[in-house]
Design an enzyme around this catalytic site. Sequence first.
Site, PDB file in Angstrom:
ATOM      1  N   PHE A  59      17.280 -26.671 -29.501  1.00  0.00           N
ATOM      2  CA  PHE A  59      16.205 -25.759 -29.119  1.00  0.00           C
ATOM      3  C   PHE A  59      16.631 -25.073 -27.825  1.00  0.00           C
ATOM      4  O   PHE A  59      17.463 -25.604 -27.082  1.00  0.00           O
ATOM      5  CB  PHE A  59      14.894 -26.527 -28.877  1.00  0.00           C
ATOM      6  CG  PHE A  59      14.027 -26.640 -30.105  1.00  0.00           C
ATOM      7  CD1 PHE A  59      14.449 -27.369 -31.201  1.00  0.00           C
ATOM      8  CD2 PHE A  59      12.781 -26.027 -30.161  1.00  0.00           C
ATOM      9  CE1 PHE A  59      13.654 -27.485 -32.334  1.00  0.00           C
ATOM     10  CE2 PHE A  59      11.974 -26.133 -31.276  1.00  0.00           C
ATOM     11  CZ  PHE A  59      12.408 -26.868 -32.365  1.00  0.00           C
TER      12      PHE A  59
ATOM     13  N   LYS B 170       8.450 -47.891  -3.031  1.00  0.00           N
ATOM     14  CA  LYS B 170       7.736 -46.613  -2.944  1.00  0.00           C
ATOM     15  C   LYS B 170       8.171 -45.869  -1.678  1.00  0.00           C
ATOM     16  O   LYS B 170       8.235 -46.473  -0.610  1.00  0.00           O
ATOM     17  CB  LYS B 170       6.232 -46.896  -2.916  1.00  0.00           C
ATOM     18  CG  LYS B 170       5.379 -45.664  -2.945  1.00  0.00           C
ATOM     19  CD  LYS B 170       3.908 -46.030  -2.887  1.00  0.00           C
ATOM     20  CE  LYS B 170       3.106 -44.773  -2.624  1.00  0.00           C
ATOM     21  NZ  LYS B 170       1.836 -45.039  -1.986  1.00  0.00           N
TER      22      LYS B 170
ATOM     23  N   ASN C 264       7.962 -32.545 -17.368  1.00  0.00           N
ATOM     24  CA  ASN C 264       7.654 -31.154 -17.730  1.00  0.00           C
ATOM     25  C   ASN C 264       6.461 -31.135 -18.685  1.00  0.00           C
ATOM     26  O   ASN C 264       5.896 -32.184 -19.011  1.00  0.00           O
ATOM     27  CB  ASN C 264       8.876 -30.468 -18.343  1.00  0.00           C
ATOM     28  CG  ASN C 264       9.343 -31.190 -19.588  1.00  0.00           C
ATOM     29  OD1 ASN C 264       8.638 -31.255 -20.584  1.00  0.00           O
ATOM     30  ND2 ASN C 264      10.536 -31.780 -19.518  1.00  0.00           N
TER      31      ASN C 264
ATOM     32  N   ASP D  55      16.852 -31.833 -16.825  1.00  0.00           N
ATOM     33  CA  ASP D  55      18.253 -31.507 -16.540  1.00  0.00           C
ATOM     34  C   ASP D  55      18.779 -32.284 -15.337  1.00  0.00           C
ATOM     35  O   ASP D  55      19.984 -32.413 -15.155  1.00  0.00           O
ATOM     36  CB  ASP D  55      18.389 -30.004 -16.275  1.00  0.00           C
ATOM     37  CG  ASP D  55      18.219 -29.203 -17.560  1.00  0.00           C
ATOM     38  OD1 ASP D  55      18.747 -29.641 -18.599  1.00  0.00           O
ATOM     39  OD2 ASP D  55      17.538 -28.159 -17.538  1.00  0.00           O
TER      40      ASP D  55
HETATM   41  O1  PMT Z   1       6.485 -30.479 -26.969  1.00  0.00           O
HETATM   42  P1  PMT Z   1       5.663 -29.216 -27.141  1.00  0.00           P
HETATM   43  O2  PMT Z   1       4.530 -29.132 -26.158  1.00  0.00           O
HETATM   44  O3  PMT Z   1       5.228 -29.028 -28.571  1.00  0.00           O
HETATM   45  O4  PMT Z   1       6.597 -27.965 -26.774  1.00  0.00           O
HETATM   46  C1  PMT Z   1       7.686 -27.642 -27.582  1.00  0.00           C
HETATM   47  C2  PMT Z   1       8.923 -27.274 -26.753  1.00  0.00           C
HETATM   48  C3  PMT Z   1       8.639 -25.997 -25.972  1.00  0.00           C
HETATM   49  C4  PMT Z   1       9.271 -28.406 -25.795  1.00  0.00           C
HETATM   50  C5  PMT Z   1      10.090 -27.085 -27.769  1.00  0.00           C
HETATM   51  O5  PMT Z   1       9.756 -26.094 -28.700  1.00  0.00           O
HETATM   52  C6  PMT Z   1      11.373 -26.686 -27.073  1.00  0.00           C
HETATM   53  O6  PMT Z   1      11.647 -25.527 -26.786  1.00  0.00           O
HETATM   54  N1  PMT Z   1      12.227 -27.712 -26.784  1.00  0.00           N
HETATM   55  C7  PMT Z   1      13.445 -27.565 -25.989  1.00  0.00           C
HETATM   56  C8  PMT Z   1      13.105 -27.660 -24.534  1.00  0.00           C
HETATM   57  C9  PMT Z   1      14.335 -27.619 -23.656  1.00  0.00           C
HETATM   58  O7  PMT Z   1      14.597 -28.553 -22.956  1.00  0.00           O
HETATM   59  O8  PMT Z   1      15.056 -26.525 -23.757  1.00  0.00           O
HETATM   60  P2  PMT Z   1      16.421 -26.252 -22.898  1.00  0.00           P
HETATM   61  O9  PMT Z   1      16.725 -24.832 -23.168  1.00  0.00           O
HETATM   62  O10 PMT Z   1      16.260 -26.701 -21.495  1.00  0.00           O
HETATM   63  O11 PMT Z   1      17.484 -27.203 -23.591  1.00  0.00           O
HETATM   64  C10 PMT Z   1      18.345 -26.754 -24.635  1.00  0.00           C
HETATM   65  C11 PMT Z   1      18.640 -27.869 -25.607  1.00  0.00           C
HETATM   66  O12 PMT Z   1      19.400 -28.877 -24.958  1.00  0.00           O
HETATM   67  C12 PMT Z   1      17.414 -28.555 -26.187  1.00  0.00           C
HETATM   68  O13 PMT Z   1      17.679 -28.818 -27.538  1.00  0.00           O
HETATM   69  C13 PMT Z   1      17.334 -29.851 -25.402  1.00  0.00           C
HETATM   70  O14 PMT Z   1      16.758 -30.904 -26.175  1.00  0.00           O
HETATM   71  C14 PMT Z   1      18.806 -30.126 -25.112  1.00  0.00           C
HETATM   72  N2  PMT Z   1      19.055 -30.871 -23.869  1.00  0.00           N
HETATM   73  C15 PMT Z   1      18.709 -30.376 -22.651  1.00  0.00           C
HETATM   74  C16 PMT Z   1      19.014 -31.071 -21.504  1.00  0.00           C
HETATM   75  C17 PMT Z   1      19.687 -32.305 -21.611  1.00  0.00           C
HETATM   76  N3  PMT Z   1      19.988 -33.013 -20.544  1.00  0.00           N
HETATM   77  N4  PMT Z   1      20.028 -32.781 -22.831  1.00  0.00           N
HETATM   78  C18 PMT Z   1      19.729 -32.092 -23.945  1.00  0.00           C
HETATM   79  O15 PMT Z   1      20.042 -32.535 -25.058  1.00  0.00           O
END
Ligand code: PMT
Length: 399
Positions: free
Chosen positions: A316, A282, A203, A272
């Site tokens: 986040f 490959k 991503n 995810d």
């Molecule tokens: O890296 P930059 O370019 O500075 O951009 C910053 C950012 C946009 C990446 C950052 O500010 C941000 O929003 N990070 C979270 C991105 C994310 O994956 O969001 P989500 O809503 O999909 O996930 C929710 C939370 O679950 C996040 O804390 C993520 O780290 C966590 N997660 C998600 C999937 C997974 N398999 N395990 C996790 O722990």
Amino acid sequence: MKILLGIGGGIAAYKAAELARLLMERGHEVQAIMTAGAQEFVRPLTFAALTGRKVLTDLFAIESAIEHISVAQEHDLLVVAPATADLIAKLAHGLADDFLSTLYLAFRGPVVVAPAMNVNMWEHPATQKNVETLRQRGHRIAGPGEGYLACGMTGAGRLVDPEAIANAIARETERRRDLEGETVLITAGPTQEPLDPVRYISNRSSGKMGYALAEAAAARGAQVTLISGPVHLAPPRGVKVISVRTAVEMRDQVFANLGAAGIVIKSAAVADFHLARVPDQKVKKTAARMSVEFDPTPDILFELGRKKGDRLLIGFAAETQNLQQEARRKMESKNCDMVVGNLVGGSESGFESDENEVVLVLCTGETIPVPRSSKREIAERIFDEVLKLRLALHAAHGR
Ligand code: PMT
């Protein structure tokens, strides 16, 4: 506090005398350093009389052969006022050709910069870029103010009042070492999930948000471990960086390093989905169309929520709509203490950019919008609110 006052060569240099007086009045020790330009406007004697100390002016004086290093080590904060366009450019690019610019590179403490110049010079993209560089480095930029300028023009470029600079210094010092004794675990960047030995899905995360958090925490005195996906950023100073590639590797490193962490921040953009079994070879283009079945990756934040104990857990939420509701939903479903809601998809904030705009959703029911600012400033604000939240939770549940 022992404050270094760097004075640049602008007409506003005379106001630095008032700043020196004010800082002395507030009980600080002040060491003035003047550039050659500053001495054209005000004589060093003025600052020597006000501070009771010899003013540092010359890098090449015999007694100052290594003085810029020892002076840097002996002081707590550097304020540059007025900071001219030239001085800002030098600081931004690390040029070191006089006492002040050399000392700046040797200095490790907080820096406050108060710009003063002509409005066109202030608005020039080169100056704006240099100021942004300093902001990203975590320096506090005080001003400039708007109004009538010495050049006869009106606009942004006035040195802000000495009182405002002294207040900016006070705010900087309050938050200075408030994470001393804390261990902070942060994740940053994207993950890359292989499709075969040469391809992957990922991503747009650059890691800038997570690295800004790590830099802020280290600057405030914390022991920081940063578990980072693949990014093109320099490791932050004083931070233990563990590089990972996939969500599974990130999960393993998070739990291997969770130990003493009292604050855990999950800013990484973790994939995810992944291929549970990656082909050894490959994949060949044998058909016009192909479909691939993905399995979910481990949800690290969810797992942390179940095992967090007394830790403060900050997640986040990157959303393209319903930011606040989604952030709160994630906070509750993943047992976080705070979720940083981040509107993504636009070009001005979120992924990749130097700036961001977020909303902090807290388990106390509070919602705090944080306006658009540099990722470093957002990071500082997150830690401000995390510390307040801990106090509130202590008071409410003894946590
Ligand atoms: O890296 P930059 O370019 O500075 O951009 C910053 C950012 C946009 C990446 C950052 O500010 C941000 O929003 N990070 C979270 C991105 C994310 O994956 O969001 P989500 O809503 O999909 O996930 C929710 C939370 O679950 C996040 O804390 C993520 O780290 C966590 N997660 C998600 C999937 C997974 N398999 N395990 C996790 O722990």
